[in-house]
Design an enzyme around this catalytic site. Structure first.
Site, PDB file in Angstrom:
ATOM      1  N   LYS A  75       0.868  -1.191   0.000  1.00  0.00           N
ATOM      2  CA  LYS A  75       0.000   0.000   0.000  1.00  0.00           C
ATOM      3  C   LYS A  75       0.897   1.230   0.000  1.00  0.00           C
ATOM      4  CE  LYS A  75      -3.869   2.171   2.462  1.00  0.00           C
ATOM      5  NZ  LYS A  75      -4.820   2.095   3.593  1.00  0.00           N
ATOM      6  N   SER A 150      -9.814   2.476   2.560  1.00  0.00           N
ATOM      7  CA  SER A 150      -8.833   3.127   1.719  1.00  0.00           C
ATOM      8  C   SER A 150      -7.859   2.166   1.042  1.00  0.00           C
ATOM      9  CB  SER A 150      -8.027   4.140   2.542  1.00  0.00           C
ATOM     10  OG  SER A 150      -7.275   3.476   3.547  1.00  0.00           O
ATOM     11  N   SER A 174     -10.422   0.175   6.806  1.00  0.00           N
ATOM     12  CA  SER A 174      -9.780   0.197   5.489  1.00  0.00           C
ATOM     13  C   SER A 174      -9.083  -1.069   5.030  1.00  0.00           C
ATOM     14  CB  SER A 174      -8.781   1.340   5.413  1.00  0.00           C
ATOM     15  OG  SER A 174      -9.463   2.529   5.148  1.00  0.00           O
TER      16      SER A 174
HETATM   17  N1  GLN Z   1     -13.475   5.187   5.818  1.00  0.00           N
HETATM   18  C1  GLN Z   1     -12.873   5.565   7.066  1.00  0.00           C
HETATM   19  C2  GLN Z   1     -12.331   6.960   6.951  1.00  0.00           C
HETATM   20  O1  GLN Z   1     -12.454   7.517   5.948  1.00  0.00           O
HETATM   21  C3  GLN Z   1     -11.786   4.603   7.444  1.00  0.00           C
HETATM   22  C4  GLN Z   1     -10.563   4.757   6.635  1.00  0.00           C
HETATM   23  C5  GLN Z   1      -9.428   3.913   7.120  1.00  0.00           C
HETATM   24  O2  GLN Z   1      -9.641   2.899   7.801  1.00  0.00           O
HETATM   25  N2  GLN Z   1      -8.234   4.341   6.797  1.00  0.00           N
HETATM   26  O3  GLN Z   1     -11.783   7.513   7.845  1.00  0.00           O
END
Ligand code: GLN
Length: 483
Positions: A75, A150, A174
């Site tokens: 990632k 994400s 995410s």
């Molecule tokens: N969708 C959540 C956010 O936007 C979680 C994102 C994540 O776990 N990095 O904060």
């Protein structure tokens, strides 16, 4: 060969059926052939082939680990020495990391081959991969839908066979949410299990890196290499890492599973309920006892998270000032102009929204009303899980309210987007480990089943997931066109 798991590839590599160089070439070719998915931000062809050659030498010398020669996607939130590390943002479009994240170092030591860096929501803020500066990644099960976020690039890469496995990070869902939407296995470890050093910070008290793979067995192999104490991360926990493969085959008879009634309300549509129930029935057949539990604070998780995570992000992202890292605007008039224009030009809309929300919640006068209150709710949520996990061994439920949604569908409505994580966010607030495993399909799109465990109980989660994967084939399905 690209349909084989880590465990299967490790055997093939040792038996000399193929080399790591051949395997790596196959994957690199697939990545370039399927660039329309936009899974990768950077493909490191040359580096990958060098690492593959080194891996073949190690294999020949008999001194190899299970991960030696296995192609992985990182990632783009993990710093990689000498390789562009963008975090999905224009802010870091020109950032070449001067060091490796601990996770990257550990995986390199285990002998992986890095194929490249994969796409993600900007600074990991999002649930659809659409906030990336590099454009949305597509879900291989239906390219008009999102892969989740994400870690959407990671999930697409693994599902479409553009990597054997990938790293992800999970602040509010995410790893699990994209794993669910792309039909792969994802594990968010206990907070502190995996080092955050060199993993670009979003919300430091919630962020945790973990494996994204085709099977629970592969997740065990990858977590084994990623986990462990790191003196460079003051929140990493100094506890021995168990042998995750050793426990995979334990029988599940007598396992106590709790289903929170707050997860199975009228808000969850009947197709989702039916798919999850079929999954839970497999556990009944494996000898588990299933009972309903109640966790009344779960409904407060989203509001508490959307105070705490933006508050922490507003502090973490203050370092991107146009001076120390990344993007700098042209011809600034003075220092204030340099700061405001650099940040204004390089951050996307969602990141700006979060910084504004967080700064507001932390400002004098609102701090007690919002931030302190959210922290109190966080404690209540942790207590709720503590009580539940005193009664049952694992908690199960949905990962997402629906299968993958359409690209563009939720972009105009941030609250709708935030609700995609309604079943995952509470787990981060409590710091617990949780997995998403493929449990079926609705209209051709994958559905995930979530398994939540107690602190540092990753071995049990992996065992529970692996046993399910011995009696079901959902995790072996391949999206059409990528077989
Ligand atoms: N969708 C959540 C956010 O936007 C979680 C994102 C994540 O776990 N990095 O904060």
């Amino acid at each position: 060969m690209y349909n084989l798991t880590i465990a299967e590839l490790a055997k093939g590599l040792r038996a000399g059926e193929f080399s790591s160089v051949e395997l790596t070439q196959t994957y690199l070719q697939r990545i370039h052939q399927h660039s329309e998915l936009n899974a990768y931000v950077t493909v490191t062809d040359e580096l990958a082939l060098q690492q593959a050659q080194a891996a073949d030498a190690k294999l020949a010398s008999g001194d190899a680990s299970l991960l030696t020669g296995i192609p992985i996607a990182q990632k783009d939130i993990f710093c990689t020495l000498g390789v562009k590390t963008t975090c999905g943002s224009k802010m870091l479009d020109n950032f070449i990391a001067p060091y490796n994240a601990t996770v990257v170092d550990k995986l390199n030591q285990a002998g992986v081959v890095m194929l490249g860096k994969v796409n993600m929501d900007e600074f990991a803020m999002g649930s659809s991969n659409e906030t990336s500066y590099y454009g949305p990644t597509k879900n291989p099960w239906n390219t008009n839908t999102v892969p989740g976020g994400s870690s959407g690039g990671s999930a697409t890469a693994v599902a479409a066979r553009l990597a054997v496995c990938a790293t992800g990070t999970d602040t509010g869902g995410s790893i699990r949410q994209p794993a669910a939407l792309c039909g792969i296995t994802g594990l968010k470890p206990t907070y502190g299990r995996v080092s955050r050093y060199g993993m670009i910070a979003y919300a430091s008290s919630l962020d945790q890196g973990g494996p994204m793979t085709r099977s629970a067995e592969d997740a065990a192999i990858l977590l084994q290499a990623m986990a462990g104490f790191d003196e460079k991360d003051s929140t990493s926990v100094d506890q021995p890492v168990p042998n995750y493969l050793a426990d995979l085959n334990k029988p599940l008879a007598g396992l106590k599973i709790g289903l929170p009634k707050e997860f199975f309300t009228a808000d969850l549509n009947s197709d989702m309920v039916a798919t999850l129930e079929a999954g839970i029935n497999h556990y009944r057949q494996l000898g588990a006892e299933v009972k309903e539990i109640s966790m009344p604070t779960l409904k407060m998780a989203i509001p508490a998270y959307y105070v705490i995570a933006p508050a922490e992000c507003s502090a973490n992202l203050s370092r991107f000032d146009g001076v120390r890292f990344g993007y700098r605007c042209e011809n600034p008039a003075d220092l204030a102009d340099l700061y405001t224009r650099s940040r204004g030009e390089a951050f996307g809309k969602e990141v700006k929204r979060r910084i504004l929300m967080g700064t507001y919640a932390l400002s004098a006068g609102y701090y007690d009303a919002y931030y302190i209150k959210a922290q109190k709710i966080r404690r209540l949520i942790s207590d709720d899980f503590k009580n539940a996990l005193a009664e049952v061994d694992v908690i199960m439920g949905p990962v997402t309210p629906t299968p993958a949604f359409g690209i563009g569908e939720k972009l105009a409505n941030p609250i709708e987007m935030y609700l995609s994580d309604i079943y995952t966010i509470a787990i981060n607030l409590a710091g617990l480990p949780a997995m998403s495993i493929p449990a079926g399909f609705i209209n051709g799109l994958p559905v995930g089943l979530q398994i939540i465990g107690n602190y540092f109980d990753e071995a049990r989660l992996l065992n529970v997931a692996h046993q399910y994967q011995q009696v079901t084939g959902w995790h072996q399905q391949v999206p059409k066109g990528f077989e």
